[in-house]
Design a protein around this motif. Structure first.
Motif, PDB file in Angstrom:
ATOM      1  N   ILE A  96       0.365   1.050  -0.202  1.00 32.62           N
ATOM      2  CA  ILE A  96       2.000  -0.551  -0.286  1.00 32.62           C
ATOM      3  C   ILE A  96       1.311  -0.478  -1.659  1.00 32.62           C
ATOM      4  O   ILE A  96       0.814  -2.195  -1.747  1.00 32.62           O
ATOM      5  N   MET A  97       2.349  -0.583  -2.440  1.00 34.36           N
ATOM      6  CA  MET A  97       2.772  -0.683  -4.014  1.00 34.36           C
ATOM      7  C   MET A  97       3.818  -1.851  -3.900  1.00 34.36           C
ATOM      8  O   MET A  97       4.451  -2.237  -4.335  1.00 34.36           O
ATOM      9  N   LEU A 122       2.438   6.893   0.034  1.00 32.86           N
ATOM     10  CA  LEU A 122       2.891   5.836  -0.975  1.00 32.86           C
ATOM     11  C   LEU A 122       4.370   5.033  -0.413  1.00 32.86           C
ATOM     12  O   LEU A 122       5.405   6.178   0.569  1.00 32.86           O
ATOM     13  N   TYR A 123       4.407   3.988  -0.164  1.00 36.59           N
ATOM     14  CA  TYR A 123       5.291   3.514   0.721  1.00 36.59           C
ATOM     15  C   TYR A 123       6.841   2.949   0.038  1.00 36.59           C
ATOM     16  O   TYR A 123       6.478   2.132  -1.217  1.00 36.59           O
ATOM     17  N   VAL A 124       7.242   3.651  -0.569  1.00 38.67           N
ATOM     18  CA  VAL A 124       8.250   3.881  -1.214  1.00 38.67           C
ATOM     19  C   VAL A 124       9.376   2.776  -0.855  1.00 38.67           C
ATOM     20  O   VAL A 124       9.913   1.753  -1.964  1.00 38.67           O
ATOM     21  N   ILE A 179      -4.716   0.767   1.044  1.00 41.34           N
ATOM     22  CA  ILE A 179      -4.664   0.128  -0.159  1.00 41.34           C
ATOM     23  C   ILE A 179      -3.526  -0.453  -0.265  1.00 41.34           C
ATOM     24  O   ILE A 179      -2.413  -0.169  -0.007  1.00 41.34           O
ATOM     25  N   ARG A 180      -3.620  -1.736  -0.704  1.00 43.92           N
ATOM     26  CA  ARG A 180      -2.002  -2.504  -1.118  1.00 43.92           C
ATOM     27  C   ARG A 180      -2.838  -4.192  -2.336  1.00 43.92           C
ATOM     28  O   ARG A 180      -3.351  -4.438  -2.816  1.00 43.92           O
ATOM     29  N   THR A 181      -1.849  -3.512  -3.401  1.00 44.88           N
ATOM     30  CA  THR A 181      -2.063  -3.841  -4.201  1.00 44.88           C
ATOM     31  C   THR A 181      -1.356  -5.477  -4.128  1.00 44.88           C
ATOM     32  O   THR A 181      -0.370  -5.711  -3.485  1.00 44.88           O
ATOM     33  N   ILE A 185      -7.595  -5.054  -0.001  1.00 45.39           N
ATOM     34  CA  ILE A 185      -6.600  -5.400  -0.855  1.00 45.39           C
ATOM     35  C   ILE A 185      -6.671  -5.941  -2.411  1.00 45.39           C
ATOM     36  O   ILE A 185      -7.819  -6.293  -2.637  1.00 45.39           O
ATOM     37  N   SER A 186      -5.977  -6.160  -3.137  1.00 45.65           N
ATOM     38  CA  SER A 186      -6.523  -5.467  -4.281  1.00 45.65           C
ATOM     39  C   SER A 186      -5.539  -6.585  -5.338  1.00 45.65           C
ATOM     40  O   SER A 186      -4.365  -6.727  -5.339  1.00 45.65           O
TER      41      SER A 186
END
Length: 237
Positions: A19-20, A62-64, A182-184, A205-206
């Protein structure tokens, strides 16, 4: 960053979803317009695709653009769609050199016709590449995917509804569920991403905003994932 000797290349997650998040905040922190953040986020996405490919990851989702992102301003939506249209075909040499296969998840019917057409074309042109499969979640919502799957299922003579039959009618039933998501950007929510497929994914979670991410951040997330015990609802023997 873990030492290279500590990094287990033999037990990588097969499928990573990202999740970008954080493009807009990244731009705001630098007194830039939000669209500049999306442009930097696109550059980061390409770097992460290359890193995942080099590491031997099999699938990267990739969550675009979500089904909810249409609520943003027309200028921002138009800019994002323009980026997608430009880079879908414009990166074909990159796909070919790295043997990257492109797939799509989401409702193509809700996309502008020219972008839906580009998606079909790039998926077809890369279908025989044997390296990393990149799944672009574009006009995607987890609830929407489940609804569309059930509609496809029931349209076939009112097929029996079970977990297995629903799964077979998801957008990409041949792709394994994500091992790691991964969620940034530090937010603690799923944002409607791969709701069905992520039932037993490990989440990381980043706090770093997406445009600031590097290959070392991806490796650190995988290193953390490798230290977890996955029980899938059971009890380890």
């Amino acid at each position: 960053m873990p030492h290279e000797a500590d990094y287990d290349n033999l037990h990588l997650p097969s499928h990573i979803g990202i999740i970008m998040d954080g493009n807009g905040r990244w731009a705001r922190q630098r007194n830039m317009i939000r669209t500049q953040g999306h442009l930097e986020g696109l550059k980061t996405a390409k770097k992460m695709v290359k890193a995942a490919s080099d590491m031997g990851i099999s699938y990267l989702s990739l969550y675009v653009f979500s089904t909810e992102n249409w609520k943003r301003t027309a200028d921002e939506v138009g800019f994002i769609m323009g980026l997608v249209k430009t880079h879908l075909r414009g990166e074909f040499d990159f796909y070919r050199e790295n043997h990257i296969r492109i797939r799509h998840t989401g409702d193509p019917a809700g996309l502008p016709a020219e972008i839906a057409g580009e998606l079909i074309k790039v998926c077809e042109d890369t279908r025989n590449f044997q390296g990393l499969t990149v799944v672009l979640a574009l006009n995607y919502g987890g609830r929407d995917e489940i609804v569309r799957a059930v509609r496809r299922l029931t349209a076939k003579d009112g097929g029996e509804i079970t977990e297995e039959t629903i799964r077979r009618h998801l957008d990409n039933p041949d792709i394994p569920d994500p091992d790691l998501i991964i969620r940034t950007g530090g937010e603690f929510r799923t944002s409607n991403f791969l709701l069905w497929e992520s039932a037993y994914a490990e989440y990381i979670i980043s706090p770093k905003l997406w445009p600031d991410w590097t290959e070392d951040d991806l490796k650190s997330a995988i290193y953390e994932y490798q230290g977890r015990e996955r029980k899938f609802g059971g009890i380890p023997v």
